[in-house]
Motif scaffolding. Structure first.
Motif, short mmCIF file in Angstrom:
data_model
loop_
_atom_site.label_atom_id
_atom_site.label_comp_id
_atom_site.label_asym_id
_atom_site.label_seq_id
_atom_site.Cartn_x
_atom_site.Cartn_y
_atom_site.Cartn_z
N UNK A 1 61.38 -4.09 136.41
CA UNK A 1 62.24 -5.68 136.70
C UNK A 1 61.96 -6.52 136.02
N UNK A 2 60.87 -6.64 135.57
CA UNK A 2 60.81 -7.98 134.15
C UNK A 2 60.87 -7.19 132.95
N UNK A 3 61.53 -6.99 132.70
CA UNK A 3 61.12 -6.19 131.09
C UNK A 3 62.07 -7.01 129.89
N UNK A 4 61.58 -7.75 129.20
CA UNK A 4 62.54 -8.33 127.83
C UNK A 4 63.44 -7.45 127.39
N UNK A 5 63.78 -8.17 126.41
CA UNK A 5 65.14 -7.39 126.10
C UNK A 5 63.95 -6.50 124.92
N UNK A 6 62.28 -7.35 123.72
CA UNK A 6 61.63 -6.68 123.15
C UNK A 6 61.28 -5.59 123.72
N UNK A 7 61.35 -5.39 125.28
CA UNK A 7 60.94 -4.05 125.87
C UNK A 7 61.98 -3.32 125.63
N UNK A 8 62.32 -3.60 125.79
CA UNK A 8 64.19 -2.85 125.45
C UNK A 8 63.98 -1.74 124.67
N UNK B 1 54.12 -1.06 128.70
CA UNK B 1 53.84 0.29 127.63
C UNK B 1 53.97 1.84 129.06
N UNK B 2 53.11 1.51 130.04
CA UNK B 2 52.85 2.82 130.93
C UNK B 2 54.14 3.06 130.80
N UNK B 3 54.78 2.00 131.66
CA UNK B 3 55.96 2.26 132.38
C UNK B 3 56.93 2.54 131.51
N UNK B 4 57.41 1.82 130.00
CA UNK B 4 57.65 2.36 129.07
C UNK B 4 57.52 3.77 128.94
N UNK B 5 56.48 4.54 129.34
CA UNK B 5 56.35 5.74 128.66
C UNK B 5 56.83 6.66 129.82
N UNK B 6 56.60 6.16 131.07
CA UNK B 6 56.57 6.80 132.24
C UNK B 6 58.30 6.88 132.40
N UNK B 7 59.03 6.43 131.71
CA UNK B 7 61.01 5.93 131.35
C UNK B 7 60.98 7.53 130.17
N UNK B 8 59.79 6.62 129.15
CA UNK B 8 60.48 8.55 128.44
C UNK B 8 60.18 9.84 128.80
N UNK B 9 59.07 10.01 129.81
CA UNK B 9 58.88 11.23 130.38
C UNK B 9 59.73 12.09 131.20
N UNK B 10 60.86 11.03 131.68
CA UNK B 10 61.74 11.02 132.99
C UNK B 10 62.84 11.25 132.11
#
Length: 443
Positions: free
Chosen positions: A313-320, A383-392
């Motif tokens: 929910x709190x991802x910034x543009x750089x995180x995307x 980074x953990x959240x982003x990697x979980x999204x990648x796995x899915x």
């Protein structure tokens, strides 16, 4: 436990199991592995959708350690399953295609992952830089062997060269991944390691040279007693063997944990040394009784706890932007590595592309790897959240990619372009048998 904790634990388990089952069935209806829905169930129970306050109310802090204990047992059982599924016998006759595809589908994601880790280190690094870079690279190289086996079985590819080659590549990649993760764990927790880590090599030798033959003898003795009608009734003999496997699994997990490594390595190793020959009494009997408990109860708890740590929910543009880079590196590394390797080995274009799509499956194995990284303090929450999204995402795309590459033909469910001649490299024999264990893989 207090009455309040007991009540919360039972209610949380009911919520987790119900939602995981509903979304797992929905995922299967959409042509996806059930594990996709179960992972999403865990994410939906976390702060991404519910918010931190409601998520904390549903899963109170005093109950989470209890859930974590159940999840740890489930994880140990799952790693035993992964180890028992890895049969290096499938490599016989696979030749050049398997060798090249395994090397490049592992090396290219490792290289891209290491390069991306250097770029992300300033914003997301936790722990020692070498451990962070190596861990991130290994996480990009992982393939979910059990989920892959389920996809291959569902697609009718079990008896094809594409299916057996994909499983062989995934088996070898899994071995390399867990070996490298052991090195990462040693690097990340170096201050806590002592002389006990030196026992790892003799321990592996002991498991292969002593424990494996003893397990085979126990299985053969039980089978002889059942054939003669002596000793305990047949079902009790089988239960005795299952208890033997469970005790060995837990002791092996405890040993590697004591050595300063993670208990999942001990569980994985014990699964790998359990003999499969002689009718598969030990491996088959143990999995038939343990896998339902792990898959239906304990692994959904692991998914839920993993989801509680994911907050998108709190991802910034750089995180995307980081997420886009992770997805490109992960998918391109696996697909191009497998494709180029298969082509170097002599495969045609379509089978090589299908192999690249299959090896992009990450699923639960990736979650286990990421959970270890979080436990070792190598990943921050973002980074953990982003990697979980990648796995899915990578797992969910496997089916649609296969549909494009290998369209089904006829009502038999067979897939165009999967016959042995189309995927045969020079000097390779056609695949004739199903890969052992493909029917019992975690969906």
């Amino acid at each position: 436990m207090t009455p309040s904790q007991t009540l919360s634990l039972f209610l949380d388990l009911a919520l987790i199991l119900g939602l995981a089952r509903v979304l797992g069935v929905a995922a299967r209806a959409l042509g996806q592995p059930a594990v996709i829905g179960e992972i999403l169930a865990g994410i939906l129970l976390g702060p991404t959708l519910l918010g931190a306050h409601l998520s904390d109310a549903l899963f109170p802090a005093e109950v989470r350690p209890l859930l974590s204990t159940l999840a740890g047992v489930g994880l140990a059982l799952f790693m035993f399953t992964v180890g028992s599924e890895i049969d290096l016998g499938v490599l016989r006759g696979r030749g050049r295609v398997t060798g090249w595809a395994t090397v490049l589908s592992t090396a290219l994601p490792l290289a891209l992952g290491a390069g991306l880790a250097w770029l992300l280190a300033d914003a997301h690094r936790q722990g020692p830089l070498p451990a962070f870079v190596l861990f991130f690279a290994v996480a990009m190289a992982a393939t979910a062997f059990p989920v892959l086996a389920r996809i291959i079985a569902d697609r009718g590819l079990t008896r094809t060269r594409i299916g057996t080659t994909a499983l062989a590549c995934a088996a070898m990649t899994d071995l390399l991944v867990w070996i490298m993760l052991a090195a990462v764990a040693a690097m990340a927790t170096g201050k806590d390691l002592d002389w006990r880590l030196a026992l790892l090599v003799p321990y592996v030798v002991l498991m292969i040279a002593v424990v494996r033959p003893l397990l085979r003898r126990a299985s053969e003795a039980s089978r002889r007693r059942k054939a003669r009608g002596t000793g305990s009734p047949g079902h009790r003999e089988d239960l005795n063997l299952v208890v033997l496997v469970l005790v060995g699994l837990l002791l092996s997990a405890a040993c590697t944990e004591w050595m300063g490594l993670h208990y999942i390595f001990g569980a994985f190793l014990f699964g790998a040394v359990v003999p499969r020959d002689g009718g598969g009494t030990l491996s088959e009997g143990a999995l038939q009784r343990m896998e339902p408990l792990s898959r239906l109860l304990l692994l959904p708890v692991y998914f839920a706890l993993a989801g509680l740590k994911v907050d998108l929910s709190g991802l910034a543009l750089a995180d995307l932007g980081a997420l886009a880079a992770i997805l490109v590196a992960a998918m391109a590394g696996k697909f191009l590595g497998a494709y180029l390797g298969a082509r170097l080995g002599g495969s045609g274009r379509r089978p090589a592309a299908a192999l690249g799509a299959l090896l992009n499956t990450r699923g639960l194995t990736e979650l286990v790897v990421l959970g270890l990284g979080l436990e070792l303090g190598l990943l921050d929450g973002t980074l953990y959240s982003l990697m979980v999204v990648m796995a899915v995402v990578t797992t969910a795309l496997t089916g649609p990619l296969l549909n494009r590459i290998l369209p089904t033909s006829g009502r038999s469910g067979t897939t165009a372009g999967t016959s042995a001649p189309a995927d045969s490299g020079p000097g390779e024999r056609p695949a004739r048998e199903a890969v052992p264990g493909s029917r019992r893989a975690t969906p």
